[in-house]
Write an enzyme that holds these catalytic residues in place. Structure first.
Site, PDB file in Angstrom:
ATOM      1  N   THR A  39      41.271  28.166 -45.300  1.00  0.00           N
ATOM      2  CA  THR A  39      41.662  26.835 -44.821  1.00  0.00           C
ATOM      3  C   THR A  39      42.837  26.392 -45.682  1.00  0.00           C
ATOM      4  O   THR A  39      43.017  26.892 -46.793  1.00  0.00           O
ATOM      5  CB  THR A  39      40.519  25.824 -44.966  1.00  0.00           C
ATOM      6  OG1 THR A  39      40.231  25.718 -46.361  1.00  0.00           O
ATOM      7  CG2 THR A  39      39.269  26.270 -44.240  1.00  0.00           C
ATOM      8  N   GLU A  61      37.198  27.271 -39.492  1.00  0.00           N
ATOM      9  CA  GLU A  61      35.777  27.567 -39.691  1.00  0.00           C
ATOM     10  C   GLU A  61      35.048  27.884 -38.384  1.00  0.00           C
ATOM     11  O   GLU A  61      33.930  28.383 -38.390  1.00  0.00           O
ATOM     12  CB  GLU A  61      35.075  26.361 -40.331  1.00  0.00           C
ATOM     13  CG  GLU A  61      35.432  26.098 -41.776  1.00  0.00           C
ATOM     14  CD  GLU A  61      36.668  25.226 -41.970  1.00  0.00           C
ATOM     15  OE1 GLU A  61      37.533  25.201 -41.080  1.00  0.00           O
ATOM     16  OE2 GLU A  61      36.761  24.566 -43.014  1.00  0.00           O
ATOM     17  N   LYS A 111      39.695   2.076 -43.460  1.00  0.00           N
ATOM     18  CA  LYS A 111      38.556   1.158 -43.527  1.00  0.00           C
ATOM     19  C   LYS A 111      39.088  -0.235 -43.833  1.00  0.00           C
ATOM     20  O   LYS A 111      39.635  -0.485 -44.895  1.00  0.00           O
ATOM     21  CB  LYS A 111      37.582   1.588 -44.624  1.00  0.00           C
ATOM     22  CG  LYS A 111      36.981   2.939 -44.364  1.00  0.00           C
ATOM     23  CD  LYS A 111      35.890   3.274 -45.364  1.00  0.00           C
ATOM     24  CE  LYS A 111      35.577   4.768 -45.293  1.00  0.00           C
ATOM     25  NZ  LYS A 111      36.318   5.581 -46.247  1.00  0.00           N
ATOM     26  N   TRP A 146      36.244   0.381 -39.043  1.00  0.00           N
ATOM     27  CA  TRP A 146      37.173   1.522 -39.035  1.00  0.00           C
ATOM     28  C   TRP A 146      38.225   1.345 -37.962  1.00  0.00           C
ATOM     29  O   TRP A 146      37.930   0.981 -36.832  1.00  0.00           O
ATOM     30  CB  TRP A 146      36.407   2.826 -38.742  1.00  0.00           C
ATOM     31  CG  TRP A 146      35.615   3.324 -39.899  1.00  0.00           C
ATOM     32  CD1 TRP A 146      35.510   2.734 -41.134  1.00  0.00           C
ATOM     33  CD2 TRP A 146      34.815   4.494 -39.934  1.00  0.00           C
ATOM     34  NE1 TRP A 146      34.696   3.488 -41.929  1.00  0.00           N
ATOM     35  CE2 TRP A 146      34.254   4.571 -41.223  1.00  0.00           C
ATOM     36  CE3 TRP A 146      34.527   5.501 -39.009  1.00  0.00           C
ATOM     37  CZ2 TRP A 146      33.411   5.606 -41.614  1.00  0.00           C
ATOM     38  CZ3 TRP A 146      33.685   6.527 -39.388  1.00  0.00           C
ATOM     39  CH2 TRP A 146      33.131   6.576 -40.683  1.00  0.00           C
TER      40      TRP A 146
END
Ligand code: ADP
Length: 546
Positions: free
Chosen positions: A187, A332, A437, A442
């Site tokens: 990654t 992944e 936030k 959010w």
């Protein structure tokens, strides 16, 4: 009762065999800047056998890692088949990694041999002398490789063509345990060191089947697949394997990834299918629109890696009749996780509500949303949480690094936040590290970006959280305007307030020449946040221009 079925391990060598036997005349086309180089699947398979013989002579055996430091081209396809099929492990190295990270992943994987494009030899030479596991560099293509000369034991390199020359065109590919590693990817390590994922033969086989399915990308022998997504980015989304097993031609752009050469390739080779991240298609579209180019050859394009703006999809479809299909996945997850094909019977305007989501899970992958308390959230399209996934091509750990915090009862925690609805469509509102936030609520940076990129003057927009005394965090919109276009923060804020909740509308704006990109072409928000923190961005208020 046991079944009567035969035991046949699911191996990469079967993908190789099938494509070579059933579609020997399909071709791999490599763009060389001024001409195209072609080889049939039969020829590529014969050369893969030669490569395996050559690697064996260099001492590569089962389980050994062989790195590739290459763009997308025929030899890289040969490596995709030869290395796993001989029982070794293909480790695709990201050409754009920072030197320290590149060294880290070579050391961590323990690569013994690295196939390196001559064009990027200096990038590898910067670090490889320090990588103790590496015994030999094999140079692919022509170019100046003097950068390796001072590297002692690595000074003497082998030319790829010499490694193959005169060797048998058949190889007795071994029967392997399908759970053995076939390939590795790291990654990109936005925080901390990159983490290694190793794909098994079994996971590669199953993922390849899944991505040819009509329920997903529907790749077939009628296709010519332009693989823009790098082969070092999650195995080019599996396209070299899925195209090969279904007989689709592969069109490989090498290092010519800018809009102009890509459009040239498209007009000359007329691919029917392609995969790349949104920033590439945005560039291609801008170029094609301003040069009157023809992109109508595609039956469809798959796009993912970050949210695909509706405006991009609409323009491709209106101008060229080409549907862009959004997909979601991660290194992944091999990477295909979900595909945004609308439910049957839903068309026209209604279909956009589905096409702009991350889509429904591909058969084989299971998805759930988990809320902040660790409980599974209802599939109601409203309850927000982190996506968790599991399935035979989803990683269950990282190589040599169990990272328990990234797993939850056998599910992979994706780091993506959003909702799943009754029909199973995922909506990604943010990555956990990018959420804004504000006053305990959010704001979705992804949605703000998508709406902003629908404004005719806006070429790119990235929205990041910045600290705010009163609200904790507030959004900062970083905008790139189209050449010659103008728009003030006040105009853009007014445009946003007609389309999103008022309290989402950023008070602070920065007009930038370009949005910084990660090594795989995504918006690099951590760079923007750092630039803001260092006072390097010129920030103006939303009232500017009002
Ligand atoms: P990186 O972490 O370098 O971006 P990956 O290519 O593995 O590496 O990226 C996976 C991530 O990309 C996902 O977790 C998700 O955040 C993002 N992503 C992929 N596809 C989409 C999509 N269609 N919409 C929004 N985000 C996406």
């Amino acid at each position: 009762m046991r079944s009567t079925m035969q035991e046949a391990p699911l191996l990469v060598r079967e993908i190789l065999r099938h494509g070579a036997q059933v579609y020997p005349t399909s071709e791999v086309v490599t763009f060389e800047g001024d001409h195209f180089r072609r080889a049939s699947f039969a020829e590529v398979a014969a050369r893969a056998a030669q490569l395996a013989h050559g690697l064996a002579e260099l001492g590569i055996g089962q389980g050994d890692r062989v790195g590739t430091f290459c763009f997308n081209h025929q030899e890289h396809v040969e490596a995709y088949f030869a290395i796993p099929s001989m029982g070794a492990v293909l480790h695709t190295l990201n050409i754009r990694l920072f030197p320290e990270q590149l060294k880290y992943v070579i050391d961590h994987a323990g690569d013994r041999v690295i196939l390196c494009d001559a064009a990027v030899a200096p990038l590898l030479a910067r670090v490889v002398g320090e990588c103790e596991s590496v015994e030999r560099i094999v140079v692919v293509g022509e170019g100046d490789t003097s950068a390796f000369a001072p590297l002692g034991r690595l000074a003497e390199t082998t030319a790829y063509e010499d490694l193959l020359a005169g060797r048998p065109e058949q190889y007795d590919w071994p029967v392997l345990d399908e759970h053995e590693a076939a390939a590795m990817c790291y990654t990109s390590g936005t925080t901390g060191n990159p983490k290694g994922v190793s794909y098994s033969h079994r996971s590669t086989y199953l993922h390849s089947l899944a991505s040819t399915s009509a329920a997903t990308l529907g790749i077939s022998s009628h296709d010519r697949a332009l693989v823009v997504v790098p082969q070092f980015h999650a195995n080019a989304w599996g396209m070299p394997y899925s195209a090969w097993l279904s007989g689709a031609d592969l069109i490989m752009p090498k290092q010519f990834l800018q809009a102009e050469p890509l459009v040239k390739i498209i007009e000359a080779e007329r691919p029917t299918f392609a995969g790349a991240v949104p920033t590439i298609w945005n560039d291609v579209l801008r170029y094609a629109e301003s040069h009157g180019s023809d992109l109508s050859c595609f039956r469809s394009i798959v796009c993912g890696g970050s949210a695909v703006p509706r405006s991009l999809m609409e323009r491709f479809e209106e101008r060229y009749g080409v549907p862009i299909i959004q997909a979601w996945g991660m290194t992944e997850t091999s990477p295909l996780g979900s595909v945004a094909i609308p439910p049957r019977g839903v068309e026209g305007e209604d279909a956009w509500a589905y096409r702009t989501k991350a889509g429904r899970a591909v058969f084989g992958v299971e998805v759930r949303v988990v809320d902040g308390t660790g409980a599974v959230a209802p599939r109601d399209g409203r309850s927000v949480g982190e996506f968790e996934v599991r399935g035979p091509w989803v990683t269950g750990s990282y190589q040599g690094d169990p990272s328990p915090e990234r797993f939850h009862d056998g599910w992979l925690r994706t780091g993506d936040v959003g909702t799943v609805d009754e029909l199973g469509y995922l909506t990604i509102t943010d990555r956990t590290k990018d959420v804004i936030k504000t006053g305990g609520e959010w704001i979705s940076s992804v949605e703000l970006e998508n709406v902003l990129m629908g404004h005719p003057a806006v070429f790119e927009a990235a929205v990041v959280a910045i600290p705010d005394e009163r609200w904790d965090e507030r959004p900062l919109a970083c905008v790139v305007l189209h050449e010659g276009a103008s728009a003030t923060p006040a105009e853009l804020a007014a445009y946003l307030s007609e389309r999103v909740a008022r309290w989402w509308v950023p008070e602070r704006w920065a007009f930038v020449a370009e949005v910084p990109k990660t090594s795989v072409g995504k918006f690099d928000k951590k760079v923007l946040r750092a630039e803001f923190a260092k006072g390097e961005l010129t920030v103006v208020g939303a009232e500017a221009g009002a």
